[in-house]
Design an enzyme around this catalytic site. Structure first.
Site, PDB file in Angstrom:
ATOM      1  CG  LEU A  68      41.169  42.021  65.583  1.00  0.00           C
ATOM      2  CD1 LEU A  68      42.162  42.013  64.426  1.00  0.00           C
ATOM      3  CD2 LEU A  68      39.760  42.106  65.036  1.00  0.00           C
ATOM      4  CG  HIS A  76      32.291  32.030  64.138  1.00  0.00           C
ATOM      5  ND1 HIS A  76      31.603  33.132  63.684  1.00  0.00           N
ATOM      6  CD2 HIS A  76      31.527  31.496  65.121  1.00  0.00           C
ATOM      7  CE1 HIS A  76      30.478  33.260  64.356  1.00  0.00           C
ATOM      8  NE2 HIS A  76      30.402  32.275  65.242  1.00  0.00           N
TER       9      HIS A  76
END
Length: 336
Positions: A126, A230
């Protein structure tokens, strides 16, 4: 302006996808910025849609988000993973050490190589162009995958997992990689990530130690980021958790990012979706829906208002055109 919609990737999308890959900043194994590696992935995904599979056998169903004739994002459903080399993660286990003589008891965490998700399906890849963020397109990229799964249940293995990029420091530091992977690969993270992308997981089986690693022996910087995504992947993780995915202590072997998983029937978008006959007209201020229609190469998904009356849903002509449907056709829809 055209209606934004999801569709299967095409080979001619390569240049636009490469531009997106270069915007990603690295660390996305399934979206490499290396042109040769990426071209192979685009080719394989296009071939997966053309193959008309009847069961999950490693196909990759990559879909792009198109708006005004331009590819602005993409996401993918991997029908089953790890069939060739195994799908490898670290599982964070608990070990208990007890000494009666010293009256001491310790609980220690261990990193244990795991192949538990070999043969499962995966949602991933994605990425949305930074130029169009904030318009709900990231949510559309994520949820359209679940409509695709619902429309192709026989082609997608159960359960579904998702890996998130692991945490990086402000200057690109990779504490987990430096503490573990680098010791055995003797390569920078980007080089190892690129090798894994182009050569497959066998290099992990060949080089990483097969014995448990005690977390207590890692540097503080590495211990603190186990299972931490992240910063840019945090919204994606939150969407996955809202869909019913759960973190069950599996992490990526390279960057320590979290792996989450869910049974297909437990995924909210799938569970709450329904099948409707199409009527084309003015839905007025009816609720927004995510809608999907078609199979494999003809699959489309878009967002629009939908007015329901029994098993009929009235949608706009723009939405019908984006989906490629006409009155009387079937769509699958779920409230936005």
């Amino acid at each position: 302006m055209s209606h934004a919609f999801m569709r299967p990737v095409r080979r001619e999308d390569f240049d636009e996808i490469l531009a997106l890959a270069k915007q990603s900043g690295g660390g996305m194994t399934n979206l490499p910025s290396d042109p040769d590696s990426l071209r192979k992935r685009v080719e394989f995904a296009a071939a997966s849609f053309e193959a008309n599979a009847t069961a999950p056998n490693g196909e990759v169903y990559t879909m792009v988000l198109e708006k005004d004739g331009k590819v602005i994002g993409l996401s993918a459903v991997f029908s089953s993973v790890g069939l060739e080399y195994g799908f490898v993660n670290y599982r964070i286990n608990k070990a208990v050490h007890v000494s009666k003589q010293l009256s001491k008891r310790f609980e220690q965490r261990q990193l244990v190589l795991s192949y538990d998700f070999t043969g499962a399906s995966e949602v991933g890849s994605l990425f949305l162009s930074p130029d169009v963020r904030g318009g709900g397109y990231g949510k559309m990229l994520a949820r359209a995958r679940y409509l695709f799964i619902a429309q192709h249940r026989a082609l997608i293995a159960d359960p579904v997992c998702a890996e998130l990029r692991g945490w990086r420091g402000p200057n690109g530091e990779q504490p987990f990689w430096e503490a573990v992977g680098h010791k055995f690969f003797e390569m920078d993270f980007e080089d190892a990530d690129s090798a894994n992308s182009s050569l497959g997981n066998q290099i992990i089986n060949d080089l990483l130690p097969r014995y448990p690693i005690y977390v207590a022996m890692l540097p503080d910087a590495a211990r603190e980021i186990l299972g931490r995504p992240h910063d840019s992947a945090r919204p994606a993780l939150n969407m996955l958790l809202a869909e019913g995915f759960a973190f069950n202590h599996y992490i990526d072997v390279f960057d320590g990012g979290p792996l989450v998983d869910a049974a297909i029937d437990d995924i909210k978008t799938i569970r709450e979706s329904g099948i409707y006959k199409v009527a084309v007209g003015d839905p007025g201020d009816a609720p927004l829906h995510l809608m999907g229609a078609g199979r494999l190469q003809s699959f489309r998904a878009t967002r629009g208002h939908g007015k329901t009356q029994g098993d009929v849903m009235t949608i706009s002509q723009e939405a019908a055109s984006a989906l490629g449907v006409k009155p009387g056709d079937e769509i699958r829809a779920v409230e936005w």
